[in-house]
Structures are given as structure tokens and as C-alpha cells.
Design a protein around this motif. Structure first.
Motif, short mmCIF file in Angstrom:
data_model
loop_
_atom_site.label_atom_id
_atom_site.label_comp_id
_atom_site.label_asym_id
_atom_site.label_seq_id
_atom_site.Cartn_x
_atom_site.Cartn_y
_atom_site.Cartn_z
N PHE A 226 42.42 76.94 -41.19
CA PHE A 226 41.45 77.11 -40.10
C PHE A 226 41.84 76.29 -38.87
N LEU A 227 42.19 75.02 -39.08
CA LEU A 227 42.47 74.14 -37.94
C LEU A 227 43.77 74.48 -37.23
N LEU A 228 44.65 75.22 -37.88
CA LEU A 228 45.88 75.66 -37.22
C LEU A 228 45.73 77.05 -36.62
N SER A 229 44.59 77.70 -36.85
CA SER A 229 44.41 79.08 -36.40
C SER A 229 43.76 79.16 -35.03
N ASP A 230 43.80 80.34 -34.43
CA ASP A 230 43.14 80.56 -33.15
C ASP A 230 41.62 80.50 -33.28
N GLN A 231 41.11 80.62 -34.50
CA GLN A 231 39.67 80.54 -34.71
C GLN A 231 39.12 79.15 -34.39
N SER A 232 40.00 78.15 -34.39
CA SER A 232 39.58 76.77 -34.09
C SER A 232 40.11 76.33 -32.73
N ALA A 233 40.28 77.27 -31.81
CA ALA A 233 40.93 76.99 -30.53
C ALA A 233 40.23 75.91 -29.70
N PHE A 234 38.93 75.70 -29.92
CA PHE A 234 38.18 74.70 -29.16
C PHE A 234 37.83 73.49 -30.03
N VAL A 235 38.48 73.37 -31.18
CA VAL A 235 38.24 72.23 -32.07
C VAL A 235 39.37 71.21 -31.86
N ASN A 236 39.01 70.05 -31.35
CA ASN A 236 40.00 69.01 -31.07
C ASN A 236 39.36 67.64 -31.24
N GLY A 237 40.04 66.74 -31.93
CA GLY A 237 39.52 65.40 -32.15
C GLY A 237 38.43 65.33 -33.19
N SER A 238 38.32 66.36 -34.02
CA SER A 238 37.26 66.41 -35.02
C SER A 238 37.72 65.87 -36.37
N VAL A 239 36.75 65.44 -37.17
CA VAL A 239 36.99 65.05 -38.55
C VAL A 239 36.24 66.04 -39.43
N LEU A 240 37.00 66.84 -40.17
CA LEU A 240 36.40 67.85 -41.04
C LEU A 240 36.33 67.30 -42.47
N PHE A 241 35.12 67.06 -42.95
CA PHE A 241 34.94 66.58 -44.32
C PHE A 241 34.96 67.76 -45.28
N ILE A 242 35.90 67.71 -46.22
CA ILE A 242 35.96 68.70 -47.30
C ILE A 242 35.85 67.88 -48.58
N ASP A 243 34.62 67.55 -48.92
CA ASP A 243 34.40 66.50 -49.91
C ASP A 243 33.24 66.77 -50.87
N GLY A 244 32.71 68.00 -50.86
CA GLY A 244 31.62 68.32 -51.77
C GLY A 244 30.34 67.56 -51.50
N GLY A 245 30.24 66.95 -50.30
CA GLY A 245 29.04 66.21 -49.94
C GLY A 245 29.12 64.71 -50.15
N MET A 246 30.31 64.19 -50.47
CA MET A 246 30.45 62.75 -50.73
C MET A 246 30.04 61.90 -49.53
N ASP A 247 30.53 62.27 -48.34
CA ASP A 247 30.22 61.47 -47.16
C ASP A 247 28.72 61.48 -46.88
N ALA A 248 28.09 62.63 -47.01
CA ALA A 248 26.65 62.72 -46.80
C ALA A 248 25.89 61.89 -47.82
N MET A 249 26.40 61.85 -49.03
CA MET A 249 25.76 61.08 -50.09
C MET A 249 25.79 59.58 -49.80
N VAL A 250 26.89 59.12 -49.23
CA VAL A 250 27.08 57.69 -49.01
C VAL A 250 26.47 57.21 -47.69
N ARG A 251 26.53 58.05 -46.65
CA ARG A 251 26.07 57.59 -45.34
C ARG A 251 25.45 58.74 -44.54
N ALA A 252 24.36 59.23 -45.03
CA ALA A 252 23.69 60.38 -44.41
C ALA A 252 23.28 60.12 -42.96
N HIS A 253 23.01 58.87 -42.60
CA HIS A 253 22.51 58.57 -41.26
C HIS A 253 23.61 58.14 -40.29
N THR A 254 24.84 58.18 -40.74
CA THR A 254 25.96 57.77 -39.88
C THR A 254 26.95 58.92 -39.77
N PHE A 255 27.16 59.39 -38.57
CA PHE A 255 28.09 60.51 -38.36
C PHE A 255 28.58 60.52 -36.93
#
Length: 255
Positions: A226-255
Motif C-alpha cells: 500500500f505505502l509503495l502504491s499510487d493509492q498512498s500518493a498523499f501519505v508521507n511521514g506517517s506511522v502505520l501500526f499493523i499490530d492487532g491493536g497492541m499500540d491502542a491497548m498500551v496507550r489509547a490516549h497517546t497518538f
């Protein structure tokens, strides 16, 4: 199709990324310690320089994308090695290829970080500061003195994520993009080694995502696609979590 360099290509997430990209018709430059198109040790300045030079020769100084998958975990032979590979092995390799990526007209890169990088203490550790200042000797020294592989791993992934976000600003002005994927636990040889480690095994086994399982390499490779495709042409400087919800579980109020 595109010419794409992939580090850590021989196993785990890197191997899955290569399978996806090759199936899509891209030309790959695989980088790893051995059994690759470019055999180089990204833990040392000499090895990184060799990796950059060989990659540039293979792509004739025009490269469409880089996927930086190479990394080591808490079972690495030394704590300093974690810093050398996970931070400097990524940053120096990417910086060495910036001109080749610019020559393609719209170069792209994806750094494989970690959900662990988002769980660093609020005030970055001196080890992290040294990495971000480009001081490898100092950051390795602090890591070895601390002697905590888990802290070094988290710090290296935090620092490389900060590097990626900072670099994306300059790249964006050149029509280039740089994003970070933060996987959670993924069933790779690296993760298996952590589960079997006497020091960290129990904690690793017990740190389970809300979805109740670890990810698989193909799921991370889907994010890279996705991040190498034209579908993400306006996505830059992002952090994509692919973690089954781990980050949300640990720090739901910090993003």
C-alpha cells in the motif's frame, strides 16, 4: 515496473515483502548478510558503505523505492549491535541512496519500525538522543553500559521512527515519500528466538494483541504494498501500526 531495494531480504518480513513485490513484477535488489544480491553487514559503517555502493551499481543510480526491513532483536549477540543495525543500518543506507531515489522522480521508502518504539519513556533516553545526533560510538557505549537489550531495541525503533518522520519533511518537498510501519508481534524467526529466550521469553509470550494472535509476515508486506502504491500518493511521514491493536491497548490516549 519499479526497481526496489529491500534490506533484510533473506527471511521474515523482508522475505515476504520480496515475494509480494516480485509477484507484482518489480525488479528487486535484495540486501542481506548472505544469500542476497548485495551481501553486506549493516551493523558497521564499512558494511553500510559497501551496501550503498553495490546498490547504486545495481540500479545505475536510479532507484524507485527502498524497504528497510533489516533488524535484530533482544537476542542479538551484543546490545551495541542492536543500535548499529536497527538505527544506523537504516539511516545511513537510506541517506546514501537519496540521490538515486530523487533521480526516479518520485522515490519512496518504507522503514520497518516496531510498536515497541512507541512505548519509549516520555523523555527520550540519552541513548536515543545520541542516535538522533548521529553519534554511533556514544549511543553504542550507552547501550552497552546499560546492558538492557529490550531498552536498546525500543530506543532504536523509536529513534528510527523519529528519523523517518523528520526526513519525510525534506523528501516531501522533492516529491518523495517516506513512511514507517510499526508491526506488533509477528511470527518470524526473530520473534521465535525471543519467545525461546530465557530472559524475555515469558514476557514476549504474554504480550498478546487484543486480536489474540501474532501477525504474519504477509500482513506487514500488505502494508508495504500500500505505502509503495499510487493509492498512498498523499501519505508521507506517517506511522502505520499493523499490530492487532497492541499500540491502542498500551496507550489509547497517546497518538
Amino acid at each position: 515496473m519499479s526497481t526496489i531495494a529491500v534490506t533484510g531480504a533473506a527471511s521474515g518480513i523482508g522475505a515476504a515483502v520480496c515475494q509480494h513485490l516480485e509477484a507484482a513484477g518489480h525488479t528487486l535488489i535484495r540486501v542481506d548478510l548472505r544469500n542476497a544480491d548485495v551481501n553486506a553487514d549493516l551493523s558497521s559503517a564499512k558494511g553500510r558503505k559497501a551496501a550503498v555502493e553495490q546498490t547504486l551499481a545495481a540500479c545505475d543510480n536510479r532507484l524507485d523505492a527502498v524497504v528497510a526491513c533489516a533488524g535484530v532483536g533482544v537476542t542479538a549477540p551484543s546490545v551495541g549491535l542492536i543500535i548499529g543495525v536497527n538505527y544506523f543500518g537504516v539511516t545511513e543506507y537510506l541517506e546514501g541512496l537519496e540521490t538515486a531515489l530523487a533521480n526516479s522522480g518520485n522515490g519512496k521508502a518504507v522503514i520497518i519500525g516496531s510498536v515497541a518504539g512507541s512505548h519509549m519513556v516520555a523523555q527520550p533516553h540519552p541513548m536515543t538522543a545520541a542516535m538522533l545526533e548521529g553519534d554511533e560510538a556514544r549511543s553504542r557505549q550507552i547501550a552497552e553500559e546499560l546492558g538492557d537489550p529490550a531498552a536498546a531495541y525500543a530506543a532504536s525503533k523509536y529513534a528510527v521512527t523519529v528519523f523517518g518522520r523528520r526526513k519525510s519533511v525534506a523528501w516531501g518537498k522533492q516529491g518523495m515519500r517516506l513512511n514507517v510501519i510499526a508491526p506488533g508481534a509477528v511470527e518470524t524467526p526473530l520473534h521465535q528466538a525471543s519467545k525461546e529466550d530465557a530472559r524475555f521469553g515469558e514476557a514476549v509470550k504474554n504480550f498478546v494483541a487484543p486480536m489474540g494472535r501474532a501477525g504474519v509476515p504477509d500482513e506487514i508486506a500488505d502494508g508495504v504494498d500500500f505505502l509503495l502504491s499510487d493509492q498512498s500518493a498523499f501519505v508521507n511521514g506517517s506511522v502505520l501500526f499493523i499490530d492487532g491493536g497492541m499500540d491502542a491497548m498500551v496507550r489509547a490516549h497517546t497518538f
